[in-house]
Structures are given as structure tokens and as C-alpha cells.
Write a protein that holds these residues in place. Structure first.
Motif, mmCIF file in Angstrom:
data_model
loop_
_atom_site.group_PDB
_atom_site.id
_atom_site.type_symbol
_atom_site.label_atom_id
_atom_site.label_comp_id
_atom_site.label_asym_id
_atom_site.label_seq_id
_atom_site.Cartn_x
_atom_site.Cartn_y
_atom_site.Cartn_z
ATOM 1 N N ALA A 1 1.270 4.187 -3.040
ATOM 2 C CA ALA A 1 1.105 5.568 -2.604
ATOM 3 C C ALA A 1 2.165 6.566 -3.062
ATOM 4 O O ALA A 1 2.135 7.621 -3.487
ATOM 5 N N VAL B 1 -0.728 7.143 3.633
ATOM 6 C CA VAL B 1 -1.404 6.132 3.739
ATOM 7 C C VAL B 1 -2.615 6.111 4.807
ATOM 8 O O VAL B 1 -1.851 6.492 6.266
ATOM 9 N N VAL C 1 -5.006 6.281 -0.352
ATOM 10 C CA VAL C 1 -4.925 4.978 -0.308
ATOM 11 C C VAL C 1 -5.235 4.555 0.969
ATOM 12 O O VAL C 1 -4.892 5.185 2.109
ATOM 13 N N ALA D 1 0.860 -0.953 -0.099
ATOM 14 C CA ALA D 1 -0.018 0.076 -0.042
ATOM 15 C C ALA D 1 0.808 1.189 0.147
ATOM 16 O O ALA D 1 0.611 2.321 -0.628
ATOM 17 N N HIS D 2 1.903 1.317 0.837
ATOM 18 C CA HIS D 2 2.885 2.353 0.951
ATOM 19 C C HIS D 2 3.509 2.597 -0.317
ATOM 20 O O HIS D 2 3.800 3.866 -0.875
#
Length: 338
Positions: free
Chosen positions: A95, A103, A172, A91-92
């Protein structure tokens, strides 16, 4: 170092000393000082302070395809895999590369409910403030806690609620360890994830008395946002990453609304890149034997990559024979009964 005990800060001697002055800086993934300079520092801790050294590494073809499928289809990405496989880091990474800001993280525990992710209204705090204001003779005067427009000061959006605020580009949202939730939460998420909106009854009841029907509320990342008519509706559906360690199965209705990505066991190159991103090239070379040993053990034991990071970072300060013994102490199998 010549003596295996020289790296010790706490010695158990029972007498005060200045050992803390010799304590080196924290490992990059446990350095929280950067939050003072703005942001929460989570990007560096997740991606690594030396991530530029790992730029030659690329995700596998299936991983890239599933991430992009979720982006194109505006569907949540359900990422499963063993602990430390890089599920949350994904996820990071998205982003960071796409410039989507910090995030939003929603960490799930057994008591988590959908309401926790959407918003929290502190009615008790408002009642207390209204009573204090009444004693001071302010009552429901403009700007006082009793004024109708003051309700937003007592309402804070959760990570999911913040991610669904209208914006031109998606936020995100990391919903971490969904498999830790109770049996109801995955089903409770269905409608919100499908419709991209939710209602706040506390605001809807008084919308006709609010200026332009809007209330200014707090968000999960510390800013303020205006909510109109008590309804939050996204314009760009957030990039939602749900992670799971595979401790339970999810209901079919949730699975069909998600893009599913299974992260397999990392190979030597991926682990070396992981170490290099967090600790630098020299540490990755010095810890190559620990990486190989970690991979060999992980064929029959449940291990996490962050255990490897801890071992390489700490054994860099210790001399043999402490180095090997420390590595074994820090990299213990997670599936062992205790």
C-alpha cells in the motif's frame, strides 16, 4: 547506566513518586499519538518510523513474484509463515509503495462471520430513534430516523465491504489470521472473492423508494459512500492479503482462488533490516548480539520477530546484568506448553 535498577519506573515501593515523568517515548510500533494528525498511524507502526534506513533491503525473488502475480491476476494473496515473519507488514508495504492509501484491516477471531466483514445494520438503534422521533411528533418527516433515506445512517460497511466499493484504484485489504476462524468462514468467502460484489437486502427492499435508488452509508475507514440498488460492486478488485500462522489447512476451493506465498525464517540481514527500520541504525548495531542469539534459538524454538524488537528496545535502557536477563524474559518460546 551503572545500576541495573535505574531504568525501573515502577519500583514496588508502595509510595507515590514522579516516576512517570521519566518514562521515555513509546517504541515506534506502539506509538498511537500520530492518529491525531490524520490517518490511523498503522503504516509507521508496521513499516517502521526509520524505514528509510532499510531501503537497501529488498524482498526475495519468490516473494516479489508472488506479490506481483496477485496484482496482475487480481487474486487474493495467501501468506503463511511463523508469527512475526512479516506477513501483515507485507500488505502495508504494498500500500505504501504503490500509493493505495490506508490498509483496511479485518482481524479474524473464532466468532468472526462473513457478515462482520461485509456490513452491519443496526436495526435496534434505528427503531429506538424512530420511537423517540415519534414521541416528538416528527414521525417519518424528511431527515428524521423514520424517513426512508435515513437508513444509511444505521448501516456501516465492514473492511471487506469497504474494499469492494467501486474505485479507480484498488484498496488494500488485510484479512489477518484467517486460520483463527471457524470452519465455515473460508468457504463463505469464496463467492465474494470470486465475484467482487455482494448484496445488502435491507437496501434492496427499499431501493425503489430511495432517491435515485441510492443510500449514503458509513464505511470502515470513517467516510461515507453511496450504494446504488442495494448492491456493492468493485471496479478495481482490491489487493487482498490473507495471513495464516499455519495452524490449520484451508479447503481446496479457497486455495485455488489464491496465490500462495510461504514466508520462511528470516536470516540475519533481514532481521537487522527489520530492527533498523523500527529503531534506527544505532539500535541495530547495539542489538547485533541479540539478533544472532535470536537466530540460533529460532532453529529449534518457535519465536516471533516482534519479541526481538521488544528485547532490543527495552535492553537499551537497562544495564548488565539486567540486559541479558531481560532479553531472555522477553524472548520466550511460543511453542512451550503452559
Amino acid at each position: 547506566m551503572t545500576e541495573s535498577s535505574e531504568w525501573l519506573i515502577y519500583r514496588g515501593a508502595g509510595e507515590p513518586h514522579d516516576g512517570m515523568s521519566r518514562l521515555p517515548p513509546p517504541p515506534p510500533w506502539r506509538d498511537f499519538a500520530g492518529r491525531d494528525a490524520g490517518g490511523d498511524g498503522s503504516q509507521d507502526r508496521r513499516l517502521g518510523a526509520h524505514r528509510h534506513l532499510a531501503e537497501l533491503h529488498r524482498p526475495g525473488a519468490e516473494e516479489l513474484e508472488m506479490i506481483n502475480a496477485a496484482l496482475y491476476l487480481r487474486r487474493p494473496l495467501l501468506v503463511t509463515g511463523s508469527p512475526g515473519a512479516g506477513k501483515s507488514t507485507l500488505a502495508h508495504s504494498v500500500a505504501y509503495e504503490l500509493g493505495l492509501g490506508e490498509v483496511l484491516r479485518w482481524s479474524i477471531v473464532s466468532r468472526t462471520t462473513l457478515q462482520d466483514g461485509l456490513y452491519h445494520y443496526d436495526a435496534i438503534a434505528r427503531l429506538q430513534d424512530v420511537q423517540i422521533a415519534a414521541q416528538g411528533g416528527y414521525g417519518a418527516a424528511a431527515g428524521s430516523p423514520g424517513a426512508v433515506e435515513a437508513i444509511g445512517s444505521y448501516l456501516r460497511l465492514g473492511p471487506l465491504g469497504t474494499a469492494l466499493l467501486p474505485s479507480d484504484t484498488p484498496r488494500v485489504l488485510l484479512i489477518d489470521e484467517l486460520d483463527k476462524s471457524d470452519i465455515d468462514l473460508p468457504n463463505d468467502l469464496l463467492n465474494v472473492l470470486e465475484e467482487g460484489e455482494f448484496e445488502i437486502p435491507e437496501l434492496q427492499r427499499i431501493a425503489d423508494r430511495l432517491p435515485d435508488g441510492e443510500a449514503e452509508v458509513l464505511t470502515a475507514d470513517g467516510t461515507k459512500a453511496r450504494v446504488r440498488d442495494g448492491r456493492v460492486r468493485c471496479h478495481a478488485f482490491p489487493f487482498v492479503v490473507l495471513t495464516s500462522n499455519g495452524e490449520r489447512d484451508f479447503p481446496a476451493p479457497l486455495m485455488r482462488r489464491c496465490i500462495h506465498l510461504e514466508l520462511g525464517r528470516p536470516d540475519h540481514n533481514r532481521l537487522a533490516t527489520f530492527v533498523r527500520a523500527h529503531l534506527g541504525d544505532e539500535a541495530a548495531r547495539a542489538g547485533d548480539d541479540l539478533i544472532a542469539r535470536f537466530l540460533e534459538r529460532s532453529r529449534s524454538e518457535l519465536l516471533a520477530a516482534d519479541q526481538l524488537l521488544n528485547a532490543i528496545h527495552l535492553t537499551g535502557a537497562a544495564a548488565p546484568p539486567s540486559r541479558e536477563r531481560l532479553a531472555d524474559l522477553l524472548i520466550q518460546r511460543l511453542d512451550r506448553s503452559r
